[in-house]
Motif scaffolding. Structure first.
Motif, short mmCIF file in Angstrom:
data_model
loop_
_atom_site.label_atom_id
_atom_site.label_comp_id
_atom_site.label_asym_id
_atom_site.label_seq_id
_atom_site.Cartn_x
_atom_site.Cartn_y
_atom_site.Cartn_z
N ALA A 93 -5.57 7.04 -0.07
CA ALA A 93 -6.30 6.96 0.32
C ALA A 93 -6.69 8.84 -0.83
O ALA A 93 -6.28 9.48 -0.72
CB ALA A 93 -7.30 7.55 1.22
N SER A 106 -0.15 1.67 9.59
CA SER A 106 -1.01 1.54 10.24
C SER A 106 -1.95 0.99 9.08
O SER A 106 -3.35 0.91 9.86
CB SER A 106 -2.88 3.17 9.70
OG SER A 106 -1.58 4.58 10.70
N PHE A 111 -0.52 8.70 1.82
CA PHE A 111 0.24 9.50 1.98
C PHE A 111 -0.08 10.68 1.16
O PHE A 111 1.23 11.24 -0.09
CB PHE A 111 1.41 10.66 3.10
CG PHE A 111 1.06 10.24 4.15
CD1 PHE A 111 -0.34 10.78 4.73
CD2 PHE A 111 1.84 9.48 5.29
CE1 PHE A 111 -0.64 10.26 5.90
CE2 PHE A 111 1.30 9.57 6.63
CZ PHE A 111 0.15 9.59 6.83
N LYS A 133 0.86 -1.58 -0.05
CA LYS A 133 -0.05 0.49 0.15
C LYS A 133 0.76 1.30 0.08
O LYS A 133 2.05 1.34 0.67
CB LYS A 133 -0.99 0.18 1.14
CG LYS A 133 -0.28 -0.13 2.71
CD LYS A 133 -1.01 0.81 3.50
CE LYS A 133 -1.08 1.81 3.93
NZ LYS A 133 -1.62 2.10 5.18
N LYS A 169 -4.88 13.24 3.41
CA LYS A 169 -4.65 12.66 3.85
C LYS A 169 -3.42 13.17 5.09
O LYS A 169 -2.93 13.12 5.59
CB LYS A 169 -4.11 10.93 3.11
CG LYS A 169 -5.04 10.46 3.24
CD LYS A 169 -5.26 9.48 4.81
CE LYS A 169 -4.72 9.51 4.69
NZ LYS A 169 -4.81 8.91 6.79
N GLU A 197 -11.13 4.52 4.94
CA GLU A 197 -11.05 6.07 4.33
C GLU A 197 -10.65 5.19 2.04
O GLU A 197 -10.83 3.87 1.87
CB GLU A 197 -9.31 6.12 3.78
CG GLU A 197 -8.37 5.46 4.53
CD GLU A 197 -6.97 5.76 4.73
OE1 GLU A 197 -6.57 6.77 5.44
OE2 GLU A 197 -6.47 5.39 4.53
#
Ligand code: OOG
Ligand code: MG
Length: 255
Positions: free
Chosen positions: A227, A157, A61, A58, A66, A103
């Motif tokens: 996101a 996260s 930012f 993934k 974000k 998100e």
């Protein structure tokens, strides 16, 4: 040094496993960027030792929304595992998370191993499909606060992801309006071009980053481009719906 990173990785992994927040690493022993990525790897190794499997990578930012929400202005990347995957219209168990947020993202499916920084005109050979997706992030740090190095060590996260129906890679993923609905109310609106100007560019960017690290993105893996909007707290009982125009909807229930 090595031993310390192993200890930090263990405490982050435990925090995720037991859904209990810990102090930011930067509050006592700041890490360098390389140490942060090494710690991320060591914590994921613990998951692999528990028989989890890497299912993809993934980016984080990649949108202004974000960066501004979290106060971190650099692109980060993390690992996804099968234990984080929830099927579309599935259920997330609130008590397995600390302070989860959701998100909306765009996902890509890999059809051939990628070992190099791809150019736009090579993507067709390596990418089979595109889909709308939701990511559930759950910082292992108290108050969901972190430095750049903290969040990298904490695998950015990552805690769960949900992929919608796959569409042929030809299906446009640019300039799609994206909405995040919770309990039938639109809470966030954005556009897929809020992701690095275009989610395809985010996909190219992760091939560059992972080539540099000599990591192969394998056939069958998934890439989350980051996101498009700010993330939103989720609560027990919530019904979440990501709406991605022609890519369809992605739904999740929180129990
Ligand atoms: C870090 C993860 C960022 C994204 O899509 O930008 C991320 C966080 O916000 O806790 O996943
Ligand atoms: Mg994300």
């Amino acid at each position: 040094m090595k031993r310390d990173l192993t200890e930090i990785a263990q405490s982050l992994d435990n925090a995720a496993f037991t859904a209990s927040a810990i102090e930011q690493i930067s509050s006592s022993e700041p890490l360098t960027l390389n140490e942060a990525y090494e710690t991320q790897k060591l914590s994921i190794d613990r998951r692999l030792a528990r028989k989890e499997i890497i299912t993809g990578y993934k980016l984080g930012f990649t949108s202004k929304a974000k960066m501004e929400q979290m106060g971190v202005h650099e692109i980060i990347w993390g690992r996804l595992t099968n234990a984080m995957s929830i099927k579309n219209e599935g259920v997330l168990n609130r008590n397995q998370f600390i302070h989860p947020r959701v998100e909306p993202e765009i996902a890509f499916l890999i059809k051939k191993d990628i070992t190099k920084h791809l150019k736009k005109n090579e993507l067709d050979n390596y990418i089979s499909s595109v889909a709308g997706a939701l990511e559930v992030i759950d910082s292992r740090y108290k108050n969901f606060k972190f430095s750049l190095e903290d969040v990298i060590a904490d695998n950015c996260s990552s805690s769960a992801y949900i992929i919608g129906d796959w569409h042929d890679f030809e299906t446009p993923s640019q300039n799609l309006s994206i909405e995040l609905e919770i309990n039938n109310k639109i809470i966030q609106s954005g556009n897929s071009n809020d992701i690095l100007g275009n989610p395809i560019d985010a996909l190219i960017e992760i091939t560059r980053i992972l080539e540099e690290r000599e990591i192969t993105i394998k056939e069958g893996m998934v890439i989350l481009a980051g996101a498009a909007t700010s993330a939103v707290h989720i609560h027990e009982g919530d019904v979440i719906n990501g709406i991605f125009e022609s890519l369809g909807n992605v739904r999740l229930k929180v129990k």
